[in-house]
Design a protein around this motif. Structure first.
Motif, mmCIF file in Angstrom:
data_model
loop_
_atom_site.group_PDB
_atom_site.id
_atom_site.type_symbol
_atom_site.label_atom_id
_atom_site.label_comp_id
_atom_site.label_asym_id
_atom_site.label_seq_id
_atom_site.Cartn_x
_atom_site.Cartn_y
_atom_site.Cartn_z
ATOM 1 N N ASP A 1 -10.913 -4.914 -3.761
ATOM 2 C CA ASP A 1 -10.177 -3.781 -3.631
ATOM 3 C C ASP A 1 -9.316 -3.529 -4.668
ATOM 4 O OD1 ASP A 1 -9.577 -1.397 -2.312
ATOM 5 O OD2 ASP A 1 -8.426 -2.187 -0.693
ATOM 6 N N HIS B 1 -2.457 -9.047 -5.992
ATOM 7 C CA HIS B 1 -2.764 -10.477 -5.296
ATOM 8 C C HIS B 1 -2.883 -11.301 -6.213
ATOM 9 C CE1 HIS B 1 -3.198 -8.168 -1.469
ATOM 10 N NE2 HIS B 1 -3.936 -7.419 -1.973
ATOM 11 N N ARG C 1 -7.836 -12.355 -2.435
ATOM 12 C CA ARG C 1 -7.685 -11.226 -1.790
ATOM 13 C C ARG C 1 -8.834 -11.176 -0.835
ATOM 14 N NH1 ARG C 1 -10.098 -7.133 -0.205
ATOM 15 N NH2 ARG C 1 -9.020 -5.577 1.199
ATOM 16 N N ASN D 1 -3.868 -14.092 0.348
ATOM 17 C CA ASN D 1 -3.718 -12.937 1.058
ATOM 18 C C ASN D 1 -5.027 -12.763 1.846
ATOM 19 O OD1 ASN D 1 -2.807 -10.094 1.545
ATOM 20 N ND2 ASN D 1 -4.488 -9.524 0.646
ATOM 21 N N GLU D 2 -4.871 -12.404 3.157
ATOM 22 C CA GLU D 2 -6.154 -12.077 4.151
ATOM 23 C C GLU D 2 -7.167 -13.071 3.835
ATOM 24 O OE1 GLU D 2 -6.600 -7.851 4.175
ATOM 25 O OE2 GLU D 2 -4.727 -7.461 5.057
ATOM 26 N N ASN E 1 0.085 -8.115 7.913
ATOM 27 C CA ASN E 1 -0.564 -6.931 7.095
ATOM 28 C C ASN E 1 -1.005 -6.064 8.557
ATOM 29 O OD1 ASN E 1 -0.062 -7.962 4.717
ATOM 30 N ND2 ASN E 1 -2.204 -8.402 4.179
ATOM 31 N N TYR F 1 -2.056 -2.038 9.948
ATOM 32 C CA TYR F 1 -2.108 -0.631 9.460
ATOM 33 C C TYR F 1 -2.149 0.240 10.657
ATOM 34 C CZ TYR F 1 -2.703 -1.920 4.534
ATOM 35 O OH TYR F 1 -2.390 -2.362 3.444
ATOM 36 N N TYR G 1 -5.702 2.541 9.877
ATOM 37 C CA TYR G 1 -6.880 2.117 10.252
ATOM 38 C C TYR G 1 -6.845 1.925 12.060
ATOM 39 C CZ TYR G 1 -7.645 0.612 5.367
ATOM 40 O OH TYR G 1 -7.655 0.311 4.129
ATOM 41 N N GLU H 1 2.270 -5.649 4.456
ATOM 42 C CA GLU H 1 1.611 -4.542 4.084
ATOM 43 C C GLU H 1 1.620 -3.493 5.405
ATOM 44 O OE1 GLU H 1 -2.490 -5.028 2.531
ATOM 45 O OE2 GLU H 1 -1.739 -7.000 1.411
ATOM 46 N N TRP I 1 2.397 -0.784 1.432
ATOM 47 C CA TRP I 1 1.110 -0.638 0.843
ATOM 48 C C TRP I 1 1.032 0.669 0.429
ATOM 49 C CZ3 TRP I 1 -1.514 -4.568 -1.410
ATOM 50 C CH2 TRP I 1 -2.730 -4.120 -2.168
ATOM 51 N N ARG J 1 -13.224 4.710 0.176
ATOM 52 C CA ARG J 1 -12.207 4.770 -0.973
ATOM 53 C C ARG J 1 -12.455 6.136 -2.184
ATOM 54 N NH1 ARG J 1 -9.671 1.894 1.521
ATOM 55 N NH2 ARG J 1 -8.719 -0.198 1.113
ATOM 56 N N ASN K 1 -7.727 2.471 -4.759
ATOM 57 C CA ASN K 1 -7.088 2.479 -3.091
ATOM 58 C C ASN K 1 -5.787 3.369 -3.614
ATOM 59 O OD1 ASN K 1 -5.131 1.580 -1.265
ATOM 60 N ND2 ASN K 1 -6.107 -0.246 -1.304
ATOM 61 N N LYS L 1 -3.252 4.478 -1.567
ATOM 62 C CA LYS L 1 -2.053 4.342 -0.553
ATOM 63 C C LYS L 1 -0.749 4.368 -1.409
ATOM 64 C CE LYS L 1 -4.927 2.106 2.902
ATOM 65 N NZ LYS L 1 -6.078 1.572 2.054
HETATM 66 C C1 ADA Z 1 -5.487 -5.222 2.935
HETATM 67 C C2 ADA Z 1 -5.353 -5.772 1.691
HETATM 68 C C3 ADA Z 1 -4.885 -5.027 0.518
HETATM 69 C C4 ADA Z 1 -5.586 -3.522 0.758
HETATM 70 C C5 ADA Z 1 -5.343 -3.017 1.968
HETATM 71 C C6 ADA Z 1 -5.957 -1.731 2.033
HETATM 72 O O1 ADA Z 1 -4.448 -5.454 3.635
HETATM 73 O O2 ADA Z 1 -4.476 -7.023 1.533
HETATM 74 O O3 ADA Z 1 -5.429 -5.553 -0.872
HETATM 75 O O4 ADA Z 1 -7.005 -3.787 0.572
HETATM 76 O O5 ADA Z 1 -5.767 -4.046 2.852
HETATM 77 O O6 ADA Z 1 -5.660 -0.714 1.436
HETATM 78 O O7 ADA Z 1 -6.670 -1.741 3.138
#
Ligand code: ADA
Length: 551
Positions: free
Chosen positions: A127, A308, A333, A373-374, A424, A426, A430, A460, A505, A520, A525, A527
Motif C-alpha cells: 500500500d 512504515h 507493513r 506495523n500490522e 489502527n 478505521y 472500513y 491510524e 492516516w 485504491r 492511498n 486518505k
Molecule cells: C493500514 C496500514 C496502512 C494503510 C491503511 C489503509 O492500517 O497500516 O499502511 O494501508 O491501513 O489505508 O487502509
C-alpha cells in the motif's frame, strides 16, 4: 545537501550528487542523484536493475569512505570493478570503505535493484510504492587510519541547571598498526569539554564512554527546540586529524503519567507521513520536506509517524529544528505470517533496526521507536518474531519507548510487549459501526490482555477522498465525506483520557503498487488531508481546527 549542519570540520567530504551514467538493459541514461528513476518518462513503471556509474577524482593517496543515505532497494557497490558493499533496504543508510586508494581517476558503480522476489521480505507489492534508484544523498570522505566512527548521546535526567547525559564515541582503526590518540569532546558555544586517551588495535574499533553533567543548557521543547552541536575530535601531538559533529537536544521522555516530555504532559497530535511526493516519489527534495514540516505545524500537529520505514535524515533534522515529535519505525507493513516465515525476514528486519538506531540515535525529535506495523501479532510464531525485535531495540536503546501499530482487533497476543498500546482502527471508514462504541469495546478488550493499563495511541484512523471531488450528498470519496468522518473520529479519540496521542492516516496521498488492492482509486492511498501535490482537501481545515484547540 547531506545534513542541516556540517558533520565534519576536519575530514574532507564531497557530496556525489548530480548526473550519473545509468544503464538499464541496453539503454543508457544520464539520471540525477538523488532521485527515483520513475521520474524518467521511459522508466515510469520500471521494476528491475539499473547500473549507476560515476568517475571519482581522488586528489591524494589514502582511504575512502562512501556513505549512502539510501538506495532503493538493493544495492551492490563496486569500486574499480571490485565489490565493496551489498545492502538491502531503501530506507536505511550504509557505508563502504576502500583502503589504500591511489590518487587519480577511479570508477564508482552502484547496481540498484527494486525487483520483488522471495529474496526481499520487506519490499513487496504494498500500500505504498518501492521506487528505484539512488534516492538519498551519497558522499565520499577521505578517512584517516584512526577515525571517529560514531557518537551516541543519551539524555539521562536533569533540568536546565544540570543535565546528565551519556556520550559513547566509537573510534575505529582501519590501519595495520595499533594507534593512539587523544579524543576530545566539546559542545558548541558552551564551556563543556572532556577528553580521554584512546588506544585502538589495528583493524578494530573501541567505544569510549563519558558520563557528564552539563550545566546551564536549554532544554529541547516542541515550542522552543534548543539544539547543540557535540563534537568529537581526535588529535596527536596537539594536532587534530579527524572529527565528527552530531546535533543533540537535552530532553527526557517517560511514560510514568501519560506521555511526559521533560516531565511535562504532552499530547501527541500526529500524522502518518509516507516519504512520497507526486513524481518525486520517495526522493522528496529538501525544500518539499521543509514544506511538509511547515504544513504539519500549520495543521496544529506536533508529531509525525514515519510510516512504515526509517526516513531521510534531513527530514529528521527538520523535525529536530521544528520541535516535531517523531515516531520512527522499522520497515514493515502488513506482512502476513507466511512472509514473516520467509528465511530472510529476521535478518532483514534486524539490519533495518540496527541501522535505524545506529544512525538516527541522536535526534531529540525521535521519542518513540516503532516495529512491525500490522504484522501477524495474532500468531504464536509471529509473537516470537515480535519479541525478538523488541529485545533488539531495547538492547540498542533503553531511553525511548517502543510500540507496534496493531490491527489485530480482539486477537492480538503481543500487547504485553510494547510500552504503549497502539491501535489502527478505521471506524466510520472500513467499518460502519459507531465510532465511540467500537473504541470503547476495543479498550475494554485491551484491559483483558497484557496491554492492560498501558498508555494508548490511536496510530491510524481516517478516511479516503479524491482531491477536488465534491457532491451534494457527500458520498464515499468526496472531500466532504472524509472531513465529516475525520471530525467524528477525532472528537472521540481526542477526548479519551487514556489516549496519549492520535496519528491521522494520513498526511498526504501516496502512490501504491499497481494492482496491490482494487480499492485504491488513482492507484493511490488517498486518505491524505492534502493530495500528492500538497493541495489541501476540506479535511485540512477540520483537522486544523481540532488539533489547534486540543491542549
Ligand atoms: C493500514 C496500514 C496502512 C494503510 C491503511 C489503509 O492500517 O497500516 O499502511 O494501508 O491501513 O489505508 O487502509
Amino acid at each position: 545537501m547531506l545534513r542541516l549542519f556540517k558533520e565534519h570540520e576536519i575530514r574532507t567530504v564531497t557530496e556525489l550528487d548530480g548526473l550519473w551514467d545509468v544503464t538499464v538493459g541496453r539503454k543508457q541514461y544520464r539520471l540525477p542523484v538523488p532521485a527515483v528513476w520513475e521520474q524518467h518518462p521511459e522508466l515510469l513503471n520500471y521494476r528491475g536493475q539499473a547500473v549507476y556509474t560515476r568517475e571519482i577524482n581522488v586528489k591524494t593517496d589514502g582511504h575512502l569512505r562512501f556513505f549512502f543515505e539510501g538506495v532503493s532497494h538493493t544495492a551492490d557497490v563496486y569500486f574499480d570493478g571490485e565489490k565493496i558493499a551489498h545492502h538491502y533496504n531503501a530506507y536505511t543508510p550504509f557505508e563502504a570503505v576502500v583502503k589504500n586508494v591511489t590518487a587519480g581517476k577511479h570508477m564508482l558503480k552502484v547496481a540498484a535493484d527494486n525487483s520483488f522476489s522471495e529474496a526481499s521480505a520487506l519490499h513487496r507489492e504494498n500500500d505504498y510504492y518501492s521506487y528505484g534508484g539512488i534516492t538519498r544523498p551519497v558522499s565520499m570522505e577521505i578517512l584517516p587510519e584512526l577515525s571517529v566512527e560514531n557518537i551516541h548521546f543519551t539524555p539521562l535526567s536533569g533540568n536546565e541547571e544540570a543535565f546528565r547525559g551519556r556520550i559513547e564515541v566509537k573510534v575505529r582503526n582501519i590501519g595495520d598498526a595499533d594507534a593512539k590518540a587523544v579524543l576530545k569532546l566539546s559542545l558548541t558555544d558552551h564551556a563543556f569539554s572532556a577528553e580521554k586517551r584512546v588506544n585502538v588495535q589495528a583493524g578494530c574499533a573501541e567505544t569510549y564512554v563519558f558520563e557528564e553533567s552539563f550545566t546551564d543548557v536549554k532544554l529541547w521543547r516542541p515550542e522552543d527546540p534548543a539544539l547543540y552541536l557535540l563534537k568529537a575530535e581526535l588529535s596527536k601531538n596537539g594536532k587534530a586529524f579527524d572529527d565528527l559533529v552530531t546535533r543533540i537536544g537535552f530532553r527526557t521522555v517517560d511514560l510514568s503519567d501519560g506521555f511526559l516530555l521533560n516531565g511535562e504532559k504532552v499530547f501527541l497530535k500526529g500524522f502518518n507521513r509516507h516519504e512520497d511526493y507526486a513524481i518525486n516519489g520517495c526522493a522528496v527534495p529538501f525544500n518539499l520536506m521543509a514544506q511538509d514540516v511547515a504544513l504539519l505545524r500549520d495543521l496544529g500537529a506536533n508529531a509525525v509517524r514515519t510510516c512504515h520505514y526509517p526516513n531521510d535524515e534531513r527530514f529528521l533534522d527538520l523535525c529536530d529544528e521544528n520541535g516535531i515529535l517523531v515516531w520512527e519505525e522499522n520497515h514493515a507493513r502488513g506482512l502476513s505470517i507466511e512472509v514473516m516465515k520467509n528465511p530472510n525476514f529476521d535478518r532483514q528486519c534486524e539490519d533495518c533496526i540496527d541501522e535505524m538506531i545506529e544512525y538516527h540515535y541522536n535526534h531529540p525529535s525521535i521519542v518513540i521507536w516503532g516495529l512491525l506495523n500490522e504484522c501477524a501479532s495474532d500468531d504464536p510464531v509471529g509473537r516470537e518474531k515480535y519479541a525478538k525485535q523488541y529485545a533488539e531495540v531495547r538492547k540498542l536503546d533503553l531511553s525511548r519507548p517502543v510500540t507496534s501499530a496493531t490491527c489485530r482487533h480482539y486477537t492480538d497476543i503481543c500487547l504485553d510487549l510494547p510500552d504503549i498500546v497502539s491501535v489502527n482502527i478505521y471506524s466510520g471508514w472500513y467499518s460502519a459501526g459507531d465510532i465511540k462504541e467500537e473504541w470503547d469495546n476495543e479498550c475494554a478488550w485491551i484491559q483483558t490482555t497484557g496491554g492492560k493499563d498501558k498508555p494508548r495511541i490511536l496510530s491510524e484512523f481516517g478516511a479516503g477522498a479524491i482531491y477536488g471531488y465534491h457532491a451534494m450528498n457527500h458520498v464515499k470519496w468526496t472531500e466532504e465525506a472524509q472531513a465529516e468522518i475525520l471530525e467524528k473520529q477525532l472528537k472521540v479519540y481526542l477526548n479519551d483520557p487514556t489516549v496519549i496521542g492520535t496519528f491521522i492516516w494520513m498526511f498526504a496521498d501516496t502512490r501504491i503498487t499497481e494492482g496491490w488492492w482494487q480499492n485504491r482509486p488513482k492507484t493511490e492511498n488517498n486518505k491524505g488531508v492534502v493530495d500528492e501535490f500538497r493541495r489541501p482537501k476540506l479535511a485540512y481545515q477540520t483537522v486544523k481546527k481540532l488539533y489547534r484547540k486540543k491542549k
